[in-house]
Design a protein around this motif. Structure first.
Motif, PDB file in Angstrom:
ATOM      1  N   ALA A   1      61.368  -8.298   9.343  1.00 53.03           N
ATOM      2  CA  ALA A   1      60.819  -9.158   8.329  1.00 53.03           C
ATOM      3  C   ALA A   1      59.276  -8.504   7.997  1.00 53.03           C
ATOM      4  O   ALA A   1      58.511  -8.521   9.242  1.00 53.03           O
ATOM      5  CB  ALA A   1      60.668 -10.493   8.360  1.00 53.03           C
ATOM      6  N   VAL A   2      58.909  -7.863   7.088  1.00 56.50           N
ATOM      7  CA  VAL A   2      57.778  -7.318   6.770  1.00 56.50           C
ATOM      8  C   VAL A   2      56.999  -8.242   5.999  1.00 56.50           C
ATOM      9  O   VAL A   2      57.341  -8.164   4.819  1.00 56.50           O
ATOM     10  CB  VAL A   2      57.421  -5.823   6.225  1.00 56.50           C
ATOM     11  CG1 VAL A   2      56.409  -5.438   6.201  1.00 56.50           C
ATOM     12  CG2 VAL A   2      58.643  -5.048   7.180  1.00 56.50           C
ATOM     13  N   VAL A   3      55.837  -8.899   6.621  1.00 55.02           N
ATOM     14  CA  VAL A   3      54.942  -9.928   5.775  1.00 55.02           C
ATOM     15  C   VAL A   3      53.953  -9.271   5.263  1.00 55.02           C
ATOM     16  O   VAL A   3      53.259  -8.629   5.753  1.00 55.02           O
ATOM     17  CB  VAL A   3      54.509 -11.100   6.766  1.00 55.02           C
ATOM     18  CG1 VAL A   3      53.908 -11.943   5.635  1.00 55.02           C
ATOM     19  CG2 VAL A   3      55.654 -11.967   7.384  1.00 55.02           C
ATOM     20  N   GLY A   4      53.950  -9.207   3.802  1.00 55.47           N
ATOM     21  CA  GLY A   4      52.934  -8.568   3.028  1.00 55.47           C
ATOM     22  C   GLY A   4      53.519  -7.104   2.328  1.00 55.47           C
ATOM     23  O   GLY A   4      52.449  -6.110   2.104  1.00 55.47           O
TER      24      GLY A   4
ATOM     25  N   ALA B   1      59.172 -20.724  14.413  1.00 52.27           N
ATOM     26  CA  ALA B   1      60.081 -21.684  14.170  1.00 52.27           C
ATOM     27  C   ALA B   1      61.356 -21.146  13.795  1.00 52.27           C
ATOM     28  O   ALA B   1      62.435 -21.647  13.623  1.00 52.27           O
ATOM     29  CB  ALA B   1      59.618 -22.400  12.612  1.00 52.27           C
ATOM     30  N   ILE B   2      61.304 -19.856  13.188  1.00 56.54           N
ATOM     31  CA  ILE B   2      62.792 -19.268  12.838  1.00 56.54           C
ATOM     32  C   ILE B   2      63.335 -18.409  13.835  1.00 56.54           C
ATOM     33  O   ILE B   2      64.624 -17.931  13.670  1.00 56.54           O
ATOM     34  CB  ILE B   2      62.328 -17.997  11.583  1.00 56.54           C
ATOM     35  CG1 ILE B   2      61.655 -16.991  11.959  1.00 56.54           C
ATOM     36  CG2 ILE B   2      61.960 -18.677  10.552  1.00 56.54           C
ATOM     37  CD1 ILE B   2      61.504 -15.965  11.144  1.00 56.54           C
TER      38      ILE B   2
ATOM     39  N   ALA C   1      66.476 -18.275   6.121  1.00 56.71           N
ATOM     40  CA  ALA C   1      67.666 -18.888   5.561  1.00 56.71           C
ATOM     41  C   ALA C   1      68.882 -18.013   5.255  1.00 56.71           C
ATOM     42  O   ALA C   1      70.250 -18.481   5.169  1.00 56.71           O
ATOM     43  CB  ALA C   1      67.159 -19.822   4.340  1.00 56.71           C
ATOM     44  N   HIS C   2      68.566 -16.762   5.019  1.00 61.66           N
ATOM     45  CA  HIS C   2      69.583 -15.921   4.377  1.00 61.66           C
ATOM     46  C   HIS C   2      69.821 -14.681   5.477  1.00 61.66           C
ATOM     47  O   HIS C   2      70.888 -14.099   5.523  1.00 61.66           O
ATOM     48  CB  HIS C   2      69.232 -15.211   3.286  1.00 61.66           C
ATOM     49  CG  HIS C   2      68.859 -16.092   2.235  1.00 61.66           C
ATOM     50  ND1 HIS C   2      70.058 -16.906   1.237  1.00 61.66           N
ATOM     51  CD2 HIS C   2      67.857 -16.929   1.711  1.00 61.66           C
ATOM     52  CE1 HIS C   2      69.654 -17.794   0.626  1.00 61.66           C
ATOM     53  NE2 HIS C   2      68.320 -17.611   0.865  1.00 61.66           N
TER      54      HIS C   2
ATOM     55  N   TYR D   1      61.554 -11.767  -0.070  1.00 60.26           N
ATOM     56  CA  TYR D   1      61.701 -13.386  -0.017  1.00 60.26           C
ATOM     57  C   TYR D   1      60.070 -13.783  -0.098  1.00 60.26           C
ATOM     58  O   TYR D   1      59.140 -13.080   0.341  1.00 60.26           O
ATOM     59  CB  TYR D   1      62.252 -13.856   1.477  1.00 60.26           C
ATOM     60  CG  TYR D   1      63.741 -13.551   1.422  1.00 60.26           C
ATOM     61  CD1 TYR D   1      64.689 -14.574   0.889  1.00 60.26           C
ATOM     62  CD2 TYR D   1      63.951 -12.390   1.733  1.00 60.26           C
ATOM     63  CE1 TYR D   1      65.769 -14.242   0.875  1.00 60.26           C
ATOM     64  CE2 TYR D   1      65.302 -12.099   2.004  1.00 60.26           C
ATOM     65  CZ  TYR D   1      66.467 -13.109   1.295  1.00 60.26           C
ATOM     66  OH  TYR D   1      67.733 -12.505   1.700  1.00 60.26           O
ATOM     67  N   ALA D   2      60.012 -15.128  -0.538  1.00 54.10           N
ATOM     68  CA  ALA D   2      58.617 -15.606  -0.654  1.00 54.10           C
ATOM     69  C   ALA D   2      57.820 -15.879   0.731  1.00 54.10           C
ATOM     70  O   ALA D   2      56.870 -15.966   0.873  1.00 54.10           O
ATOM     71  CB  ALA D   2      58.671 -16.908  -1.587  1.00 54.10           C
TER      72      ALA D   2
END
Length: 143
Positions: free
Chosen positions: A21-24, A96-97, A71-72, A63-64
């Protein structure tokens, strides 16, 4: 901090964390987040864009938030292209994830958030470029 030497920690992440997951992550090709993500995607890693201002990047649904993405999708590694002061809530979400690791790109570090992630069992890399480290590890036959 981690007792695992940095090179071993990096090699472990690159070998075992295949969904990132790449944030930003930006859809703009001149941005480092796009370049690094495109490079990793071309080498077989799954890229999950996390940016509330994007709908799709590199052919993947954006995703936001990390929580929304999780969740996906199953997320192994959270790669952060955000300012250092933005890292604590990202680390909280990564914990958390159930992510395995958090990677803070060049120029990004947060000692408190890193310690919290490590205490929760996540592997942490700070102030490193995922693309550069992947190239180095590959050239040395470590991955």
């Amino acid at each position: 901090m981690s007792t695992l030497p940095a090179a071993q920690r990096i090699a472990h992440i690159l070998q075992h964390c295949r969904t990132i997951a790449v944030v930003g992550l930006s859809s703009k090709p001149d941005r480092a987040s796009f370049d690094v993500s495109r490079y990793m995607q071309a080498r077989g890693y799954r890229i999950i864009p996390v940016n509330p201002n994007e709908s799709e990047v590199l052919g993947e649904k954006a995703y936001a938030s990390l929580s929304d993405a999780a969740a996906h999708e199953r997320i192994d590694l959270v790669n952060c292209f955000r300012n250092s002061e933005d890292i604590p809530p990202i680390v909280d979400e990564a914990i958390a994830i159930g992510a395995q690791a958090v990677w803070m790109q060049l120029g990004v570090a947060h000692a408190g958030a890193a310690a919290k992630a490590e205490a929760a069992g996540l592997k942490v890399v700070q102030d490193h470029c995922l693309k550069i480290d992947h190239r180095v590890m590959r050239s040395q036959g470590l991955i």
